[in-house]
Motif scaffolding. Structure first.
Motif, mmCIF file in Angstrom:
data_model
loop_
_atom_site.group_PDB
_atom_site.id
_atom_site.type_symbol
_atom_site.label_atom_id
_atom_site.label_comp_id
_atom_site.label_asym_id
_atom_site.label_seq_id
_atom_site.Cartn_x
_atom_site.Cartn_y
_atom_site.Cartn_z
ATOM 1 N N VAL F 111 0.388 28.138 22.117
ATOM 2 C CA VAL F 111 1.660 27.774 21.832
ATOM 3 C C VAL F 111 1.981 26.235 21.635
ATOM 4 O O VAL F 111 2.469 25.653 20.758
ATOM 5 C CB VAL F 111 2.897 28.514 22.513
ATOM 6 C CG1 VAL F 111 4.122 27.964 22.052
ATOM 7 C CG2 VAL F 111 2.669 29.902 22.332
ATOM 8 N N ARG F 114 -0.038 24.854 18.889
ATOM 9 C CA ARG F 114 0.406 25.099 17.593
ATOM 10 C C ARG F 114 1.384 24.215 17.160
ATOM 11 O O ARG F 114 1.498 23.714 16.159
ATOM 12 C CB ARG F 114 1.026 26.507 17.643
ATOM 13 C CG ARG F 114 -0.086 27.473 16.981
ATOM 14 C CD ARG F 114 0.374 28.658 16.235
ATOM 15 N NE ARG F 114 0.993 29.621 17.287
ATOM 16 C CZ ARG F 114 0.563 30.598 17.918
ATOM 17 N NH1 ARG F 114 -0.729 30.773 17.867
ATOM 18 N NH2 ARG F 114 1.388 31.253 18.702
ATOM 19 N N GLU F 118 0.678 21.999 14.008
ATOM 20 C CA GLU F 118 1.296 22.510 12.561
ATOM 21 C C GLU F 118 2.548 21.667 12.130
ATOM 22 O O GLU F 118 2.825 21.224 11.255
ATOM 23 C CB GLU F 118 1.953 23.845 12.890
ATOM 24 C CG GLU F 118 0.933 25.001 13.006
ATOM 25 C CD GLU F 118 0.144 25.273 12.166
ATOM 26 O OE1 GLU F 118 0.320 25.160 10.929
ATOM 27 O OE2 GLU F 118 -1.076 25.641 12.183
ATOM 28 N N GLY F 222 14.032 17.941 10.557
ATOM 29 C CA GLY F 222 14.746 19.096 10.442
ATOM 30 C C GLY F 222 13.877 20.156 10.083
ATOM 31 O O GLY F 222 14.273 21.237 9.507
ATOM 32 N N LYS F 223 12.470 20.190 10.381
ATOM 33 C CA LYS F 223 11.784 21.314 9.877
ATOM 34 C C LYS F 223 11.308 21.933 11.263
ATOM 35 O O LYS F 223 11.252 21.625 12.393
ATOM 36 C CB LYS F 223 10.655 20.954 9.444
ATOM 37 C CG LYS F 223 10.535 20.360 7.925
ATOM 38 C CD LYS F 223 11.030 21.327 6.975
ATOM 39 C CE LYS F 223 11.193 20.831 5.470
ATOM 40 N NZ LYS F 223 10.069 20.022 4.927
ATOM 41 N N LEU F 224 11.325 23.587 10.896
ATOM 42 C CA LEU F 224 10.706 24.380 11.887
ATOM 43 C C LEU F 224 9.073 24.105 11.724
ATOM 44 O O LEU F 224 8.532 24.133 10.879
ATOM 45 C CB LEU F 224 10.848 26.053 11.526
ATOM 46 C CG LEU F 224 12.438 26.506 12.132
ATOM 47 C CD1 LEU F 224 12.775 27.529 11.300
ATOM 48 C CD2 LEU F 224 12.703 26.420 13.569
ATOM 49 N N ARG F 225 8.659 23.922 12.972
ATOM 50 C CA ARG F 225 7.131 23.790 12.853
ATOM 51 C C ARG F 225 6.287 25.037 13.877
ATOM 52 O O ARG F 225 5.285 25.153 13.090
ATOM 53 C CB ARG F 225 6.717 22.449 13.589
ATOM 54 C CG ARG F 225 7.327 21.396 13.083
ATOM 55 C CD ARG F 225 6.905 21.184 11.460
ATOM 56 N NE ARG F 225 7.141 19.888 10.951
ATOM 57 C CZ ARG F 225 6.640 19.506 9.898
ATOM 58 N NH1 ARG F 225 5.658 20.274 9.093
ATOM 59 N NH2 ARG F 225 6.986 18.378 9.210
ATOM 60 N N ALA F 226 6.922 25.410 14.747
ATOM 61 C CA ALA F 226 6.224 26.885 15.213
ATOM 62 C C ALA F 226 6.980 27.432 15.864
ATOM 63 O O ALA F 226 8.265 27.045 16.426
ATOM 64 C CB ALA F 226 5.053 26.172 16.203
ATOM 65 N N MET F 227 6.871 28.772 16.032
ATOM 66 C CA MET F 227 7.722 29.664 16.938
ATOM 67 C C MET F 227 7.028 30.563 17.585
ATOM 68 O O MET F 227 5.778 30.955 17.155
ATOM 69 C CB MET F 227 8.835 30.564 15.965
ATOM 70 C CG MET F 227 9.717 29.802 15.364
ATOM 71 S SD MET F 227 11.120 30.538 14.085
ATOM 72 C CE MET F 227 11.824 31.497 15.457
ATOM 73 N N GLN F 228 7.360 31.220 18.850
ATOM 74 C CA GLN F 228 6.631 32.270 19.453
ATOM 75 C C GLN F 228 7.624 32.867 20.203
ATOM 76 O O GLN F 228 8.356 32.551 21.018
ATOM 77 C CB GLN F 228 5.663 31.616 20.418
ATOM 78 C CG GLN F 228 5.146 32.644 21.387
ATOM 79 C CD GLN F 228 3.441 33.127 20.539
ATOM 80 O OE1 GLN F 228 3.244 32.836 19.458
ATOM 81 N NE2 GLN F 228 2.686 33.750 21.370
ATOM 82 N N ILE F 244 17.405 28.890 16.921
ATOM 83 C CA ILE F 244 16.845 27.769 16.082
ATOM 84 C C ILE F 244 17.767 26.640 16.029
ATOM 85 O O ILE F 244 17.320 25.529 16.258
ATOM 86 C CB ILE F 244 16.447 28.231 14.774
ATOM 87 C CG1 ILE F 244 15.332 29.413 14.674
ATOM 88 C CG2 ILE F 244 16.262 27.426 13.815
ATOM 89 C CD1 ILE F 244 15.083 29.936 13.539
ATOM 90 N N SER F 245 19.202 26.863 15.896
ATOM 91 C CA SER F 245 19.970 25.837 15.651
ATOM 92 C C SER F 245 19.850 25.041 16.909
ATOM 93 O O SER F 245 20.308 23.662 16.753
ATOM 94 C CB SER F 245 21.341 26.169 14.980
ATOM 95 O OG SER F 245 22.202 26.470 15.816
ATOM 96 N N PHE F 248 17.170 22.628 17.223
ATOM 97 C CA PHE F 248 17.250 21.197 16.549
ATOM 98 C C PHE F 248 18.074 20.241 17.595
ATOM 99 O O PHE F 248 17.462 18.912 17.633
ATOM 100 C CB PHE F 248 17.604 21.543 15.353
ATOM 101 C CG PHE F 248 17.054 21.846 14.020
ATOM 102 C CD1 PHE F 248 15.754 21.138 13.902
ATOM 103 C CD2 PHE F 248 16.991 23.051 13.713
ATOM 104 C CE1 PHE F 248 15.041 21.498 12.864
ATOM 105 C CE2 PHE F 248 16.067 23.790 12.705
ATOM 106 C CZ PHE F 248 15.138 22.829 12.542
#
Lengths: 260, 248, 260, 248, 248, 260
Positions: F111, F114, F118, F222-228, F244-245, F248
């Protein structure tokens, strides 16, 4: 059933050993500062470039030397390579198990290796085929066949005897075979502390009643080459100095008798 | 000795009907068996067979460990065949490989067939076979010595296990392959039997044999095992036995 | 809970099997010397150069063949390389565990491998790209999916069927794809000894009541190519000779039905 | 700093009698010991010794596991010496190697000699020694810190274990080898003693020493360990101790 | 098919709004689920999803082993995701790697969330997922099939686990990435939910997504999982289900 | 004694944590959406090209970066190589054992990896020495020294801080040293679900009472790059969107405070 211990001695046996030491005798009747009977048979493995079967009392090991082409280590481009490995075969003792070397086998191999390496017994610079590219790799492999104490000295003696007879197979690469270049003959002597007395070449029962262990490896030029204190227990500096001077004597004796 | 060349270059059979090492087709290499060669083991033996030098130690019967491996009806026999790093031409990395694991398995099974394992429920018998110098036919030589070491340990056996190899070399069926015959021959057939009944407890074959050739090879093996079993028995009574001339 | 045994059969089941054998019938009703129903589906893994899903009774295995560039062994510079691996997946039986292959999986893979290698089924000399440098490596990998006895013959059949359809991907190195060069079609037949009677293709319950096992691999030219006696127990030489001659018959039948 | 060159090129000893890093023959590098540096461990310590940075954590005494490792008469001490992947010039692959296994063994034995293990039958004491940055003498620095961490964990000890290294460099016996002296010197002698009695619990030597040189080296070490033990004791009372000028 | 080239060379999106394999942005690849495909397992399923072929077997609930892994309050679920050596373009070495260990972990957690594990204290449920042919989206396809196999084994579940992947390709959000989209796309978002509640039990993301794009992608996934769950249910009642045209 | 569990919380502690969450407070008194106190010390390992010691509450990790010459992967001949490894040292927690990384350590490392990979934080194309032959390999190794929850964010923060200060040792190959080429600063924020409420940066006790876990890694553009999503338990899509919000916001705060 615990498998990793070497068994426990009866109280009677234990006190007998201690009593004998007080009267300057060893478990098996020998004098305090002597080794058990030793036999060294070189050339046992006729197909290997060097080999030696060694018995010290009831302890028996077989060292075999293989010498093959390979790459040098990047930080020593002008030297051959030496590696030492010991296998405590399940054959040698009821609780020895097969599998990768445990910490006992690793310590054993590293102490044997240091005695040979640090005495510069092998002239590694004489084992370069093409600098930085190809050198001779000397593999010392030791099979422990029968275990009755003092493996360090048995393995050390077998390795040195095997190396002294070893031939580098130059003919396999279009050159000539030649004797492995040997510069000196290191001998290790191992003592254990039994109730305050340091005795050399302990058998297994003595190891079971003893405290600290110390190994001293010397060369014929009167130099200390490697030492290793092992096992739980402590030693006074005086004891260690006594062990050192005894090591020079016993080392000389072993060298002359078995490593000519 | 290393032979360099391709299969076709190498003549394994001489014009006078002898083999590359001078033996006749049904001649064994010299065999020597010695017992009680080790101090710690409950039983031990050393065999020299041609250039093979193999040591065997036996421990047990003793309680099987870990516990879940115990069989409530019989002892388990765990043989471990191993080649010393220095036993072969090119240094062998220590530790088991796939070949030695397979050999350990078939040797364990062969020995189990000969031991009165039902007398020792929950027990295990450990047999360590260490090849100190290898020269073709190590599995059979090791197994033959192992059966002696088991007897020397006083473990009750139904019968000895005794083995020999035959093979095909330049089209001829021959007994007890030597190294060059093993490397460059056309077939290899190691067999071990129970000495009295002659029933087979180990058999492996690879190469290329007709049914006739198979029969010829096994006939030779059956005759040889009788002689070798004799050596096994002598080694136990006299602690030492030797047959320098292997022919009949 | 012991994990490494294949379970124990009830006494009733055991005696039923033995009684049936005496009256020339098998556990599942078939005749003494017949295989269970067989299906062979080649091309199951469309992305692999060769593959075959094989069912023998309730035993199911999937063999996949991969063919990749690599280096030859130093002692066979003019030959491609063949490797065979079997995975006894935990999927196939309640007590199969994940992990490196155990001795059963290794024996299985090596017996399958020997049948293919010793029959010279694959012309390895036809797999050289650049002598001593680059050759094709043929990987046979076998997944055991469902276990109900006689894995050797199932894995062997799947491997041979997969190899016969396999394509060497020459196009990946700027050459042409070509059919893997095949010279013959080895077939293995495995028997177990049930109370003195040798029967081929045992199911698991039969394996559980049986003694010795023997596998005979033959090729269409009437030659024995590989044999393996396995399991505890002994076989008379007459039993073995019987097995050999039955193997030629059954091998021919299997070859014609499933390996055209 | 990496020295490039062959042994003979490198001058490790200056004409004014000082060493490559400016120290005198019997001068220690700066040493700093801090205790209770971790939250979870039962006891912990951090040592900085020259460029070495080593963290030690102690857990126990607690029931030994797995059960068959238990000693019914005493606690077993399991030290694990490990080098972080980033602690040395060239990245080290994670996991134990032969060197670290040997060091873990001799450290375990040295610590056992100092702990009242007989008070805790069937127990185990775990000592984790993590070398975060290595700069010669890590085994001795780690062991010295481990003894402090064990005291900080409240485990009853007979005495502190305290160590120091000496060696031979360009023919001179010197105390506390630095990296270059360690790499290119002629002998290396790490020693650890029980602080009060001066009895040796760890000693390893390699290289080339006469008996005289050995005596000279061990005399230096014995004097140094007294000073270092002082730092151990201060670290425990004040949680922090430092000796910047190591000379007497 | 192997695409050769750099990222920028490859056009994954056609001018008519279709994808490299002709699908529309929200079109699934063909999916086929079959149950009871194996004889030994307590429950089994085979899924074909695009070019993926994945077999799943379930054993249990049965006593957890070794004993110390037992949870006195609930069953533990041990999923093992594995790729067959021949399932991918370049032969994969057998045995677990870091990727498969991570996937096995998140799949185990997702399945645990769906099973009434509290009904089986001290038990374990083994789920073996074997990828026979891989073609992008194997973890989700395997997990979707595993939930069917668990139902087929008669293990009480709160709900089905059903999953689908979405991703970003040439700037477009698309459903159910194929191999080329997976290799050369900009984002990959595998999601699995409980079928009825729509609650997420597995989610992994890598690449580059804005919040808007994330919402768009998850909306597509939620719609797709309803259709796929329909296939799961049909497979259980009829032992077989198939959706050739994946679009709505 | 089971060694692989992280202990069990008392019922009282458990209900206290749940009660506090209901009244918008955390276990240790902080507000719902805040991290524990953080310290970041870069340059801790002076001999490594980059390093950072990070504490989040009582959790402590040390990341070290090594940069060495090596070969690129065959499928990315024009890129350097990044590898990430985490060691859960036995030092950090009573039940952590030495040995190869278990599934927890592997998930953790992957994680963290990534998030860095990413986000394209490191411009791997700037790490080519000779295309297809020699590139720089960036090793991130993380020692977990003290464990009190939320290892993902601690390891992630330490890795990113270490990378931002790292120097590529060009001088070792006759070129110039240069700053590792960094393009952005990814930050991971991890939440756990406690009784329906998602809270960031859980301590160990909170992890013990919580259900599902989710990590969101964002970059400053402002981008999502990885999630788990991890752990047993489920999350509603609304919860995830909330996480998510929040990620940020918290990511921005951490980036500005600790990763300048």
């Amino acid at each position: 059933m615990p498998r990793d211990e070497l068994g426990v001695l009866s109280e009677i046996k234990r006190s007998t050993i201690l009593r004998q030491i007080k009267s300057q005798k060893r478990n098996d009747g020998r004098d305090l500062n002597t080794f058990r009977p030793i036999t060294v048979q070189t050339g046992f493995v006729t197909k290997a470039p060097g080999s030696a079967m060694v018995q010290i009392g009831k302890t028996r090991v077989l060292a075999g030397v293989k010498i093959e082409e390979g790459e040098p280590f990047p930080d020593t481009p002008n030297q051959g390579v030496l590696t030492t490995n010991v296998e405590l075969l399940p054959m040698a003792f009821p609780t020895f198990e097969s599998g990768p070397p445990n910490e006992n086998a690793i310590e054993l191999a590293r102490v044997v290796d240091r005695g040979i390496r640090e005495s510069k017994m092998i002239d590694l610079k004489g084992l370069v085929i093409e600098p930085a590219k190809k050198v001779w790799i000397v593999f010392i492999d030791i099979d422990v066949l029968d275990f009755d104490g003092n493996l360090i000295d048995a393995c050390s003696l077998a390795s040195v005897a095997a190396l002294k007879t070893a031939i580098v197979p130059g003919s396999t690469i279009g050159q000539k075979d030649f004797q492995l270049p040997i510069t000196c003959t290191p001998v290790s002597v191992t003592f254990v502390d039994i109730d305050g007395t340091l005795v050399p070449d302990p058998d297994l029962e003595e190891e079971q009643v003893s405290g600290a262990r110390i190994t001293v490896t010397t060369s014929e030029d009167g130099k200390l080459r490697a030492m290793q204190k092992g096992s739980v227990g402590s030693l006074s500096m005086d004891q260690i100095k006594g062990a050192i001077s005894m090591s020079f004597n016993l080392g000389k004796e072993l060298r002359e008798k078995y490593l000519r | 000795m290393i032979l360099v060349g391709t299969e076709s270059d190498i003549k394994l059979f001489n014009e006078d009907g002898t083999r590359i090492d001078g033996r006749t087709v049904e001649e064994l290499r010299p065999i020597k068996i010695e017992t009680d060669v080790l101090n710690r083991a409950d039983g031990s033996a050393m065999i020299e067979w041609g250039g093979n030098k193999i040591m065997v130690a036996v421990y047990g019967p003793r309680e099987a460990y870990p516990k879940h491996t115990q069989d409530i009806n019989r002892a388990i026999v765990k043989a471990r065949y191993n080649m010393a790093a220095f036993s072969v031409d090119e240094r062998k990395r220590p530790g088991p490989d796939r070949r030695s694991m397979e050999i350990s398995k078939v040797i364990s099974e062969a020995l189990t067939s000969s031991i009165m394992v039902e007398k020792f429920p929950r027990a295990q018998i450990d047999v360590t076979i260490e090849v100190l110098q290898a020269d073709a036919g190590t599995r059979i030589a090791g197994l033959t010595a192992a059966s002696v070491a088991i007897a020397a340990a006083g473990i009750p056996m139904r019968d000895f296990v005794v083995g020999c190899t035959a093979g095909k070399v330049d089209g001829h069926i021959v007994l007890d392959l030597c190294k060059e015959e093993d490397n460059f021959g056309q077939a290899d057939l190691p067999v071990a039997v129970l000495a009295k009944s002659g029933k087979v407890v180990l058999m492996q074959m690879d190469g290329d044999l007709s049914e006739d050739e198979f029969n010829q090879a096994t006939d030779m093996i059956m005759r040889a095992t009788k002689r070798i079993n004799q050596l096994q028995r002598e080694a136990l009574t006299t602690k030492y036995s030797e047959a320098i001339a292997g022919g009949e």
